[in-house]
Motif scaffolding. Sequence first.
Motif, PDB file in Angstrom:
ATOM      1  N   ALA A   6       0.831  -1.197   0.000  1.00 35.84           N
ATOM      2  CA  ALA A   6       0.000   0.000   0.000  1.00 35.84           C
ATOM      3  C   ALA A   6       0.873   1.259   0.000  1.00 35.84           C
ATOM      4  CB  ALA A   6      -0.932  -0.003   1.204  1.00 35.84           C
ATOM      5  N   LEU A   7       1.912   1.245   0.833  1.00 37.45           N
ATOM      6  CA  LEU A   7       2.832   2.385   0.861  1.00 37.45           C
ATOM      7  C   LEU A   7       3.590   2.496  -0.459  1.00 37.45           C
ATOM      8  CD1 LEU A   7       4.241   4.701   2.313  1.00 37.45           C
ATOM      9  CD2 LEU A   7       5.794   3.033   3.367  1.00 37.45           C
ATOM     10  N   LEU A   8       4.009   1.361  -1.007  1.00 40.46           N
ATOM     11  CA  LEU A   8       4.697   1.373  -2.301  1.00 40.46           C
ATOM     12  C   LEU A   8       3.794   1.937  -3.383  1.00 40.46           C
ATOM     13  CD1 LEU A   8       7.247   0.631  -3.894  1.00 40.46           C
ATOM     14  CD2 LEU A   8       6.296  -1.662  -4.215  1.00 40.46           C
ATOM     15  N   ASP A   9       2.513   1.595  -3.343  1.00 41.87           N
ATOM     16  CA  ASP A   9       1.546   2.151  -4.281  1.00 41.87           C
ATOM     17  C   ASP A   9       1.452   3.668  -4.139  1.00 41.87           C
ATOM     18  OD1 ASP A   9      -0.860   1.939  -6.155  1.00 41.87           O
ATOM     19  OD2 ASP A   9      -1.799   2.812  -4.370  1.00 41.87           O
ATOM     20  N   GLY A  10       1.506   4.151  -2.889  1.00 36.56           N
ATOM     21  CA  GLY A  10       1.457   5.592  -2.666  1.00 36.56           C
ATOM     22  C   GLY A  10       2.665   6.314  -3.232  1.00 36.56           C
ATOM     23  N   LEU A  61      -3.341  -4.921  -6.332  1.00 37.22           N
ATOM     24  CA  LEU A  61      -4.351  -5.198  -5.322  1.00 37.22           C
ATOM     25  C   LEU A  61      -4.291  -4.232  -4.145  1.00 37.22           C
ATOM     26  CD1 LEU A  61      -4.025  -9.108  -5.224  1.00 37.22           C
ATOM     27  CD2 LEU A  61      -5.760  -7.749  -6.435  1.00 37.22           C
ATOM     28  N   ALA A  62      -3.176  -3.518  -4.025  1.00 44.49           N
ATOM     29  CA  ALA A  62      -2.983  -2.603  -2.900  1.00 44.49           C
ATOM     30  C   ALA A  62      -3.581  -1.240  -3.219  1.00 44.49           C
ATOM     31  CB  ALA A  62      -1.494  -2.450  -2.591  1.00 44.49           C
ATOM     32  N   SER A  63      -3.909  -0.523  -2.164  1.00 44.64           N
ATOM     33  CA  SER A  63      -4.467   0.826  -2.341  1.00 44.64           C
ATOM     34  C   SER A  63      -4.022   1.695  -1.182  1.00 44.64           C
ATOM     35  CB  SER A  63      -5.994   0.766  -2.410  1.00 44.64           C
ATOM     36  OG  SER A  63      -6.537   2.070  -2.550  1.00 44.64           O
TER      37      SER A  63
END
Length: 375
Positions: free
Chosen positions: A92-96, A228-230
Motif C-alpha cells: 500500500a505504501l509502495l503504491d502511494g 491489489l494494494a491501495s
Amino acid sequence: MTLSRDALWGYLSQGLQYGAALLVLPLLLRSLTGPELGIWYVFLAIASFASLLDFGFTPTLARNVSYVSSGSRRILAHGYEVVEEGGSVDYALLDGVIATSRSFYAYLALATLVVLATVGTLYIESISGPLGNKTSLWLSWGLFVAATVLLFYFKYFTPILQGRGLFVEYYKATALSNLAFIAATAILLLMGLGLFAVSFGYLTSALVGRQLSWYYLKKQEFYAELKLASWRGNHSDLFKILFHNAWRMGAGVIGAFLILRANTMLASSYLGLEVTATYALSLQITTAVQSMALVVVSVQLPRLTQLRIAGNLEEMRALLIRTGAQSVAFHLIGVAALVAVGSPLIRQIGGNSDLLPRDLLAWIGLMSLLELIHT
C-alpha cells in the motif's frame, strides 16, 4: 540475478546510451555539416536544461522505493527507519510512492512542453543563422520536443525498476531503446535526411524504451500485488516528505548541469556552432566513459540501501570503497585512451568535426573525474 550479469547488461546499456551517437558517428560526421552537428548537441543541452525540472526526484524516488521494498513502513523526511533484512513489503505504501511519482512526472512533462515550446524555440531561432534548411530544422526540433516530453511523462518507470533492484530489466530496456536509435538514425542518414534523421531516431528510442520498461514491470510478481494494494494517504503530504530530500539532490543536479552542459549553450551563443560541435563531441565521449565507470557502483545501489537501513555500516563501507576504486580506475583508463588516440581515430573516419586539442581534452577528463567522485 548475479552481479556479473547485472554488470554485463549495465556496461552494454550505458555504452549504448552514451555511445549510441558514437556508433553512428562516421555517418553523422559525413552526413551533417559542422553547424548541423553543433545544433544537435544544442538540442541535447536544452533537454538537459529541461531535466533540471526533475530536481533530483528520480534518485530520491528510487531510494525510497528501495526502502519500502526492504521492509520500511514509513517514508521519513529526516533519516530512515531501521528494519531487519528480509522484511515484508508494505505494498500500500509502495503504491502511494509510485502514484505520487506518476503525478509528479505528469506535471513535469507539461512544464517541459511549455519551456521547450517557448524559451527553447526562441533560443534555437537565435542561433540557427548558419543553417540553410529551416524546414528541416523545425521538423527536427518538433520531433525532439515530442520525444523529450514523452521521456519525462513516463520517467517514473526508472525509479521503480531501479528501486526494486531490477537492474537487468532496466539495462535491457535502455540498451534496446538505444539500438533502436542507432538503427533508425543510420537508415535515415543513409537516405540523406540529415538532422531530421537524428531527431527521428531519438523519438524512436523514447517510444521503444518506455514500452519495454512497461513490459518488464508488468512481468514482475510484485506488480500483481501492487495492483491489489491501495494507499489511502495524502499524496500532497507524501510529496512534501519526498521533496525534503529531493531538493538537496536537485542542487547537485543543477551543479552537474552547469559543469557539464551549460558551456555547450554558451559556446553556441558566443563561439558558433562549429566550435560547439568540437566541444560537445569531446564532452559526449568523456561523459560516456564516466557513465560506464559508474555502472559498477549503480548496480550495487539496492544492496547498499539494504545495508544502510539494517545498520550494517562496516560491510556498506567496504562495498563502497571496493566499487568506488574500480569505478575511478575504469574512468582513468578510458580518458587516457581518449586523449591518446581519440583525435587520430576521428580524422581517420574523415569527419567534418574533431575533438578538442589534447591538453583541453585532458582538462575535460579531469573535470569528469571530479564529477564521477562527487556522484
